[in-house]
Design an enzyme around this catalytic site. Structure first.
Site: not given
Ligand code: NAD
Length: 477
Positions: A282, A381
């Protein structure tokens, strides 16, 4: 031991699930079935929550120093099984074994850190007020639902279970379907550590199982790490009953290389900072900002460094990149690579599947140039080994573009002048920033702003998210 698991860990014992549904677990390096797990239903979830609730008062009333001892036993028993846990994690999610070992060597350290916090935890403090004095008491919030993603199942569970137990809460853990086999070894850790029955329960399953856990009325707090999409759904569901939430979500973190950056010093970070866990991290620095005067040099350097990362069979300790976790994740990463080209960006290295790796969900480390910050490959992302590099003219411009993001999880500034880099780091709209570093210290808070989430884990305040304060204010009779 078979990897076809037929039981759940509830109330300190192994029980057959009510649900008959099952989820296969696939080894992403071989594309072969590695095992399977129960896909638990609402009845299974309820049994786990009932057990956690029943265990709650006794666990909450134990002296925090005794809870610290239990956490230290968990650390010791984890250490004894770390190699087995690293091995099964590597087989499930394709993490190269050397990385899986390093990741799991940290977990006992994490449990010991939370044990230290338990030991110094004072549930009550006395406050002098203008109208008398007050006892401020900190009580555990109650049953915690810990829901984890596949990319770091045991560390991310430790970040939740450690402080929850230290604070006196009991837990139901729901690991990601892709990576649940390690949680069976973790249940053995708990048994060997003599954790009282019901204090931690483990229920496997997919998204529906997680949603049932969030909705269960016995749960008082949800500690979640995963995608922003799931985070939004969990936050909305939790709001119905005002359950507490900690949401650790995604990122699109920027690394600003200053004009005096030493590229050889930066070389290890191309792997450890920009593409750790084959880019499935992440807080990875997936947007690189390079000073225009050194742009070509930095692009060449990054392309070379990405090509040099050894990729292949995750059981080979020499490899640092492995396959992506599953076919869906590879499809997602490949669709972003196609999208980048359609948007007008140019690939300077990677973009395809590596030669010689016919089976397995591998994608080459990929570097895009000719990228603008409005492109989706710069904004969304991707969660794979895909980087974009953008030139900047002034540091102000680099900071502005870095902050022009839906996300705010992490970031980095790289320069031999650490003080100047720190001054620039202060301007990041993120929960953390590394200066010449990608190592996250457990002694400091971690979490995100904006779509990267809500709340913090780690650091000296780790227990706060698992406590409710009660003030008893009084005046002399
Ligand atoms: P995911 O959100 O799909 O799943 C995470 C977990 O939540 C799984 O256990 C899943 O079964 C469960 N889940 C999914 N939808 C749910 C719902 N509606 N209600 C309850 N539970 C639900 O994420 P993933 O694909 O497993 O992991 C990748 C994502 O995790 C990425 O976005 C990544 O950035 C994020 N992540 C964040 C951090 C952090 O600390 N901020 C760390 C690691 C991963």
């Amino acid at each position: 031991m078979s990897n076809h698991k037929s039981q759940l860990f509830i109330d300190g014992t192994w029980v057959p699930p009510h649900s008959t549904a099952r989820i296969p677990v696939v080894n992403p390096a071989t594309e072969e079935e590695l095992g399977s797990i129960p896909d638990a239903d609402a009845i299974d979830i309820d049994a786990a929550v009932v057990a956690a609730k029943a265990a709650g008062p006794t666990w909450a009333n134990r002296d925090p120093r005794e809870r610290a001892e239990v956490l230290r036993r968990i650390a010791d028993e984890f250490e004894a099984r770390a190699e087995g846990i690293a091995s099964i994690t590597s087989q499930q999610n394709g993490t190269p074994i050397s990385i899986a070992r390093a990741m799991h060597s940290q977990v006992p350290i994490q449990y010991r850190y939370f044990a230290d916090l338990a030991e110094s935890f004072e549930p009550e403090s006395l406050v002098e007020t203008a109208s008398g004095d007050a006892v401020v008491r900190l009580d555990p919030v109650g049953v915690v639902a810990a829901i984890t993603p596949w990319n770091g199942p045991q560390p991310l569970a430790a970040w939740k279970i450690g402080p929850a137990l230290a604070a006196g809460c009991t837990v139901v853990l729901k690991p990601a379907a892709e990576t649940s086999l390690d949680s069976y070894l973790f249940a053995e850790v708990l048994e060997a550590a003599d954790l009282p029955a019901g204090v931690v329960n483990i229920v496997t399953g997919g998204r529906e199982t997680g949603a049932e856990l969030v909705a269960n009325p016995g749960v008082r707090k949800i500690a979640f790490t995963g995608s922003p999409r799931a985070g939004r759904a969990i936050g909305a569901a939790a709001a119905q009953d005002f359950k507490r939430v900690t949401l650790e979500l995604g990122g699109k973190s920027a690394a600003i290389l200053l004009e005096d950056v030493d590229l050889e010093a930066f070389r290890p970070f191309v792997f450890s900072g920009c593409t750790p866990n084959t880019g499935q991290t992440c807080r990875a620095f997936t947007r690189i900002f390079a000073p225009r005067a050194r742009y070509e040099e930095i692009v060449d350097f990054l392309a070379g460094a990405l090509k040099d990362i050894p990729m292949g069979d995750p059981t080979d300790p020499a490899n640092l990149h492995g396959p992506l976790v599953n076919a869906a994740q590879r499809d997602r990463v490949e669709s972003y690579i196609r999208l980048g080209v359609e948007e007008g960006a140019r690939i300077v290295t990677g973009g395809g599947r590596p030669a010689g790796l016919e089976s397995g969900y591998y994608v080459e480390p990929t570097l895009f140039v000719d990228v603008t910050n409005d492109m989706r490959i710069a904004r969304e992302e991707i969660f794979g080994p895909v980087l974009v590099v953008m030139p900047y003219d002034t540091v102000d411009e680099a900071v502005a573009i870095a902050n022009d993001s839906e996300f705010g999880l992490s970031g980095g500034v790289f320069s031999p002048d650490a003080e100047r880099a720190t001054a620039i780091a202060r301007r990041f709209e993120t929960g953390s920033v590394g200066v010449n570093s990608s190592t996250l210290p457990i002694e400091t808070p971690f979490g995100g702003v904006k779509s990267s989430g809500l709340g913090r884990e780690l650091g000296p305040g780790s227990l706060d998210a698992y406590l409710e304060s009660k003030t008893i204010f009084r005046q002399p009779a």
